[in-house]
Design a protein around this motif. Structure first.
Motif, PDB file in Angstrom:
ATOM      1  N   PRO A 308     -72.120  77.981  12.966  1.00 36.98           N
ATOM      2  CA  PRO A 308     -72.163  78.841  11.772  1.00 36.98           C
ATOM      3  C   PRO A 308     -72.661  78.134  10.520  1.00 36.98           C
ATOM      4  CG  PRO A 308     -69.908  78.217  12.313  1.00 36.98           C
ATOM      5  CD  PRO A 308     -70.760  77.719  13.435  1.00 36.98           C
ATOM      6  N   ASP A 309     -73.963  78.150  10.348  1.00 36.29           N
ATOM      7  CA  ASP A 309     -74.628  77.539   9.207  1.00 36.29           C
ATOM      8  C   ASP A 309     -75.272  78.662   8.394  1.00 36.29           C
ATOM      9  OD1 ASP A 309     -76.542  76.237   7.495  1.00 36.29           O
ATOM     10  OD2 ASP A 309     -76.446  74.483   8.815  1.00 36.29           O
ATOM     11  N   ALA A 310     -75.085  78.616   7.079  1.00 34.85           N
ATOM     12  CA  ALA A 310     -75.602  79.679   6.213  1.00 34.85           C
ATOM     13  C   ALA A 310     -77.116  79.826   6.296  1.00 34.85           C
ATOM     14  CB  ALA A 310     -75.182  79.422   4.759  1.00 34.85           C
ATOM     15  N   LYS A 311     -77.826  78.771   6.693  1.00 31.69           N
ATOM     16  CA  LYS A 311     -79.287  78.838   6.726  1.00 31.69           C
ATOM     17  C   LYS A 311     -79.764  79.948   7.663  1.00 31.69           C
ATOM     18  CE  LYS A 311     -79.963  75.481  10.485  1.00 31.69           C
ATOM     19  NZ  LYS A 311     -80.466  74.135  10.873  1.00 31.69           N
ATOM     20  N   PHE A 312     -78.995  80.214   8.716  1.00 25.76           N
ATOM     21  CA  PHE A 312     -79.423  81.237   9.659  1.00 25.76           C
ATOM     22  C   PHE A 312     -79.413  82.617   9.012  1.00 25.76           C
ATOM     23  CE2 PHE A 312     -77.695  77.977  12.660  1.00 25.76           C
ATOM     24  CZ  PHE A 312     -78.907  77.638  13.231  1.00 25.76           C
ATOM     25  N   LEU A 381     -62.889  84.840   8.096  1.00 22.36           N
ATOM     26  CA  LEU A 381     -63.802  85.980   8.161  1.00 22.36           C
ATOM     27  C   LEU A 381     -65.049  85.602   7.382  1.00 22.36           C
ATOM     28  CD1 LEU A 381     -64.417  88.958   8.860  1.00 22.36           C
ATOM     29  CD2 LEU A 381     -63.342  89.571   6.673  1.00 22.36           C
ATOM     30  N   PHE A 382     -66.197  85.575   8.070  1.00 21.76           N
ATOM     31  CA  PHE A 382     -67.466  85.223   7.443  1.00 21.76           C
ATOM     32  C   PHE A 382     -68.165  86.505   6.977  1.00 21.76           C
ATOM     33  CE2 PHE A 382     -66.418  81.690  10.099  1.00 21.76           C
ATOM     34  CZ  PHE A 382     -67.020  80.571   9.546  1.00 21.76           C
ATOM     35  N   VAL A 383     -68.564  86.531   5.718  1.00 23.75           N
ATOM     36  CA  VAL A 383     -69.359  87.636   5.182  1.00 23.75           C
ATOM     37  C   VAL A 383     -70.785  87.132   5.062  1.00 23.75           C
ATOM     38  CG1 VAL A 383     -69.690  89.275   3.304  1.00 23.75           C
ATOM     39  CG2 VAL A 383     -67.368  88.539   3.926  1.00 23.75           C
ATOM     40  N   ASN A 384     -71.654  87.637   5.924  1.00 24.60           N
ATOM     41  CA  ASN A 384     -73.029  87.147   6.002  1.00 24.60           C
ATOM     42  C   ASN A 384     -73.998  87.938   5.142  1.00 24.60           C
ATOM     43  OD1 ASN A 384     -72.286  85.249   8.040  1.00 24.60           O
ATOM     44  ND2 ASN A 384     -72.394  86.883   9.564  1.00 24.60           N
ATOM     45  N   LEU A 426     -61.472  83.975   3.516  1.00 28.54           N
ATOM     46  CA  LEU A 426     -62.702  84.756   3.372  1.00 28.54           C
ATOM     47  C   LEU A 426     -63.829  83.785   3.023  1.00 28.54           C
ATOM     48  CD1 LEU A 426     -63.593  87.772   3.411  1.00 28.54           C
ATOM     49  CD2 LEU A 426     -63.418  87.726   0.917  1.00 28.54           C
ATOM     50  N   ARG A 427     -64.828  83.719   3.890  1.00 29.53           N
ATOM     51  CA  ARG A 427     -65.965  82.817   3.659  1.00 29.53           C
ATOM     52  C   ARG A 427     -67.201  83.668   3.393  1.00 29.53           C
ATOM     53  NH1 ARG A 427     -64.427  77.654   4.910  1.00 29.53           N
ATOM     54  NH2 ARG A 427     -62.576  77.471   6.253  1.00 29.53           N
ATOM     55  N   VAL A 428     -67.662  83.635   2.154  1.00 30.69           N
ATOM     56  CA  VAL A 428     -68.776  84.478   1.719  1.00 30.69           C
ATOM     57  C   VAL A 428     -70.019  83.612   1.568  1.00 30.69           C
ATOM     58  CG1 VAL A 428     -69.611  86.089  -0.028  1.00 30.69           C
ATOM     59  CG2 VAL A 428     -67.155  85.964   0.492  1.00 30.69           C
ATOM     60  N   ARG A 429     -71.098  84.059   2.183  1.00 29.17           N
ATOM     61  CA  ARG A 429     -72.348  83.292   2.093  1.00 29.17           C
ATOM     62  C   ARG A 429     -72.868  83.291   0.664  1.00 29.17           C
ATOM     63  NH1 ARG A 429     -77.857  84.570   2.398  1.00 29.17           N
ATOM     64  NH2 ARG A 429     -77.268  86.737   2.733  1.00 29.17           N
ATOM     65  N   ILE A 430     -73.148  82.104   0.167  1.00 33.12           N
ATOM     66  CA  ILE A 430     -73.843  81.948  -1.111  1.00 33.12           C
ATOM     67  C   ILE A 430     -75.305  81.688  -0.763  1.00 33.12           C
ATOM     68  CG2 ILE A 430     -73.985  80.668  -3.276  1.00 33.12           C
ATOM     69  CD1 ILE A 430     -71.380  82.264  -2.872  1.00 33.12           C
ATOM     70  N   PRO A 453     -75.476  76.913  -3.249  1.00 35.80           N
ATOM     71  CA  PRO A 453     -76.437  77.705  -2.477  1.00 35.80           C
ATOM     72  C   PRO A 453     -76.523  77.254  -1.027  1.00 35.80           C
ATOM     73  CG  PRO A 453     -77.344  77.173  -4.619  1.00 35.80           C
ATOM     74  CD  PRO A 453     -76.072  76.392  -4.496  1.00 35.80           C
ATOM     75  N   SER A 454     -76.725  78.226  -0.151  1.00 35.77           N
ATOM     76  CA  SER A 454     -76.883  78.029   1.288  1.00 35.77           C
ATOM     77  C   SER A 454     -75.642  77.402   1.924  1.00 35.77           C
ATOM     78  CB  SER A 454     -78.123  77.176   1.592  1.00 35.77           C
ATOM     79  OG  SER A 454     -78.610  77.483   2.882  1.00 35.77           O
ATOM     80  N   THR A 455     -74.477  77.837   1.453  1.00 36.90           N
ATOM     81  CA  THR A 455     -73.199  77.469   2.076  1.00 36.90           C
ATOM     82  C   THR A 455     -72.315  78.710   2.090  1.00 36.90           C
ATOM     83  OG1 THR A 455     -72.070  76.845   0.019  1.00 36.90           O
ATOM     84  CG2 THR A 455     -73.335  75.117   1.151  1.00 36.90           C
ATOM     85  N   TYR A 456     -71.156  78.579   2.712  1.00 40.26           N
ATOM     86  CA  TYR A 456     -70.142  79.640   2.659  1.00 40.26           C
ATOM     87  C   TYR A 456     -69.047  79.223   1.686  1.00 40.26           C
ATOM     88  CZ  TYR A 456     -72.236  82.280   6.438  1.00 40.26           C
ATOM     89  OH  TYR A 456     -73.103  83.044   7.185  1.00 40.26           O
ATOM     90  N   LEU A 457     -68.780  80.077   0.728  1.00 43.03           N
ATOM     91  CA  LEU A 457     -67.730  79.838  -0.259  1.00 43.03           C
ATOM     92  C   LEU A 457     -66.399  80.298   0.319  1.00 43.03           C
ATOM     93  CD1 LEU A 457     -66.857  79.048  -3.152  1.00 43.03           C
ATOM     94  CD2 LEU A 457     -67.319  81.428  -3.820  1.00 43.03           C
ATOM     95  N   ALA A 458     -65.439  79.364   0.438  1.00 36.38           N
ATOM     96  CA  ALA A 458     -64.127  79.683   1.001  1.00 36.38           C
ATOM     97  C   ALA A 458     -63.212  80.231  -0.096  1.00 36.38           C
ATOM     98  CB  ALA A 458     -63.519  78.438   1.626  1.00 36.38           C
TER      99      ALA A 458
END
Length: 603
Positions: A308-312, A381-384, A426-430, A453-458
């Motif tokens: 689970p990498d935000a770049k995807f 929970l990842f919010v993509n 809650l992990r929200v994609r930045i 940027p390009s990470t998940y904010l916890a």
């Protein structure tokens, strides 16, 4: 998908347009060529385009149709669409041969394939039908569909085993879709290693061997022929732990996204890949085949599930906003290419006379717009994606609503309608484009969180029913230069690619609905230019200071006043002629240019 529902917004509107079109296609017309091939009487009016009785790819869309209906049922709970598709499955079961073969064209096509005679991709179509049956089983519980898929796979296995290894690799030079993926999926459902081995049998060594070594040998290869094979490799790795297949899928994704992708995320020109980093020289009227974008999104989803990498999802978002959104017209008709040659325009299929490959993948895409918004692991929970939607995470007793007008508004709101049974992060994609970070508040109280940027904010909190999170993620203007010509540039606003509006000169309806892409003789529009050189001063008594060229990533657009038609509107800076730009996904029925030439930038 059954845990996620779209809420009102333009994404749901797109799904509803697609639903209407799926309902409009009669089963007897879809099944006509299968019945004729099987010797079953049919009085239906044949469909046209790639489903016409004289097209060798006939039957492919029927597979896509089954997948689309199954996905729509999972996405919306629509039982009648599942029943309609199940009726079609029953019709096709009557057309399946005793040996398991099922097709809308005779099995003799495969003898032509065996002899290396010219034939248009019979296993490509076979894959679509198998995949449709597997989707019907997975998403609607249709046992008959699984039985059909098993018998189809048995037939394919017997055929493949009858050909020597060397000759088989020659057979695989002809497009065969994702036969490896479908076989691996059947192995996952049945546990029968025979279908795992069939997946491996469809390994195309000419493509896989260089990728396993990290080599870019994509030049002069047909793009969408090969992306499904790599999706199959990703699926094979998930089921077998085969690290070679993991390397193949990871290397391929890196090579395409870093060296063969436009600013939109799309890939291919004239359906082919070209030299690495050849972008400015490959802005054609047949750029960015929509199938490629659909399949690259599928691949990104697999890779994110593995790591689970935000770049995807930075990449997934680019494709979703620029090559999926905006390629469906107001009647639900779909595109084949997204032209990038200056002055080109979008073209769409018609209700009963197109059925291109991209019609099929588009039908699936707009049936599953909810499938990647949220992911989860044991604790988070990842919010993509920022799409209005409602989530019910049943295992945690968690109900969450996401409301937003993004990208027309930078605010995203999350509301907990129920309290989760266990703590959840809650992990929200930045996104990569969020240069200004993000502002987060819980129940109106600002939180001191660093959004990179390009990470998940916890975001951690003892969540209770009624808790509200607001996030403001300012969209930033940025410039995407082509690697092979730094003067050729595109403007972006957040994930949105902007395009210069070039008018409607010469456009008529028969051109917009006249084929899979713009007509070749409409060439000749020059690439629009940007000129940021300072204007000469009049009546100046001292010489002007020497002009300084702006950096190559200097932003040369600014936001202007919105209009009812274009909530987001921009204009180039500097000397004229100035150009009005709007999001590419908003442009319909007019000429445009995504890339502009910056004549003030030095390289």
């Amino acid at each position: 998908m059954t845990d996620v529902r779209l809420l009102p917004g333009f994404w749901k509107d797109m799904m509803e347009l697609n639903r209407s079109w799926l309902y409009s296609l009669p089963n007897d017309r879809l099944a006509h060529n299968f019945r004729v091939t099987a010797g079953v009487p049919s009085e239906a009016d044949p469909l046209g385009g790639w489903e016409a009785p004289d097209c060798e790819l006939r039957g492919h869309y029927v597979g896509h149709y089954l997948s689309s209906c199954a996905l729509l049922h999972a996405s919306t709970g629509d039982k009648p669409i599942a029943e309609k598709a199940s009726d079609l499955v029953a019709i096709l079961a009557e057309c399946q041969d005793k040996d398991g073969y099922l097709g809308a064209y005779p099995a003799s096509f495969y003898e032509r394939l065996r002899k290396h005679e010219r034939v248009w991709a019979p296993f490509y179509t076979y894959h679509k039908i198998m995949a449709g049956m597997l989707d019907m089983h997975e998403h609607t519980g249709n046992k008959q569909a699984l039985d059909i898929a098993v018998r189809m796979a048995d037939w394919a296995d017997a055929y493949a085993r009858s050909i020597s290894d060397d000759e088989w690799q020659k057979v695989l030079l002809v497009e065969h879709g994702g036969m490896n993926e479908a076989s691996f999926n059947l192995y996952a459902i049945t546990g029968n290693s025979k279908y795992r081995d069939l997946g491996y049998r469809f390994e195309h060594k000419k493509i896989f061997d260089p990728l396993a070594g990290g080599e870019d040998k994509l030049d002069d290869n047909h793009a969408n022929t090969n992306i499904p094979k790599v999706i199959g490799a990703a699926r094979g790795y998930e089921l077998t732990g085969d690290e070679r297949y993991q390397s193949i899928s990871q290397n391929f994704y890196r090579i395409v996204t870093e060296h063969h992708a436009y600013c939109t995320g799309g890939t291919s020109n004239g359906e082919m890949w070209h030299a690495a980093d050849a972008i400015a020289t490959q802005l054609g009227p047949a750029a960015e085949e929509c199938c490629c974008s659909y399949n690259m999104m599928k691949l990104a989803r697999h890779l994110f599930g593995q790591q689970p990498d935000a770049k995807f999802f930075d990449y997934y978002e680019r494709l979703l906003f620029n090559v999926r959104y905006g390629t469906q017209d107001r009647n639900g008709m779909l595109m084949y290419y997204v032209p990038l040659q200056p002055g080109m325009y979008k073209t769409f299929g018609t209700q009963f006379d197109a059925f291109w490959c991209c019609t099929g993948t588009g039908s699936e895409e707009y049936s599953k717009l909810n499938d990647s918004i949220y992911f989860h692991d044991n604790d988070s929970l990842f919010v993509n994606l920022f799409i209005p939607s409602q989530l019910e995470w049943k295992d945690r007793g968690l109900k969450l609503r996401q409301t937003t007008k993004f990208p027309n508004d930078e605010r995203i709101t999350f509301t907990f309608d129920t309290t989760p049974s266990k703590p959840v992060v809650l992990r929200v994609r930045i996104p990569y484009w969020a240069a200004k970070g993000a502002v987060v508040a819980i129940n109106g109280e600002a939180k001191d969180l660093t959004a990179t940027p390009s990470t998940y904010l916890a975001i951690e909190h003892p969540w209770k029913s009624g808790d509200v999170i607001t996030m403001d993620i300012p969209l930033s203007l940025h410039i995407a230069s082509t690697p092979d010509d730094k003067l050729v540039q595109a403007a972006m606003y957040g994930p949105l690619v902007l395009a210069a509006r070039l008018g409607t000169e010469g456009l008529v309806t028969s051109m917009i609905y006249g084929g899979s892409g713009p007509r070749g003789f409409d060439d000749g529009y020059p690439m629009p230019t940007v000129d940021l050189r300072p204007r000469l001063r009049r009546n100046a008594t001292a010489p002007a200071p020497p002009a300084q060229a702006p950096p190559e990533d200097a932003v040369w657009v600014e936001q202007t006043e919105a209009t009812p038609q274009y909530p987001l509107q921009f204009r180039t800076k500097g000397r004229g002629p100035n150009h009005t730009l709007v999001p590419l996904n908003q442009i319909m029925d007019e000429r445009y240019s995504v890339y502009l030439r910056n004549i003030t930038t030095t390289v």
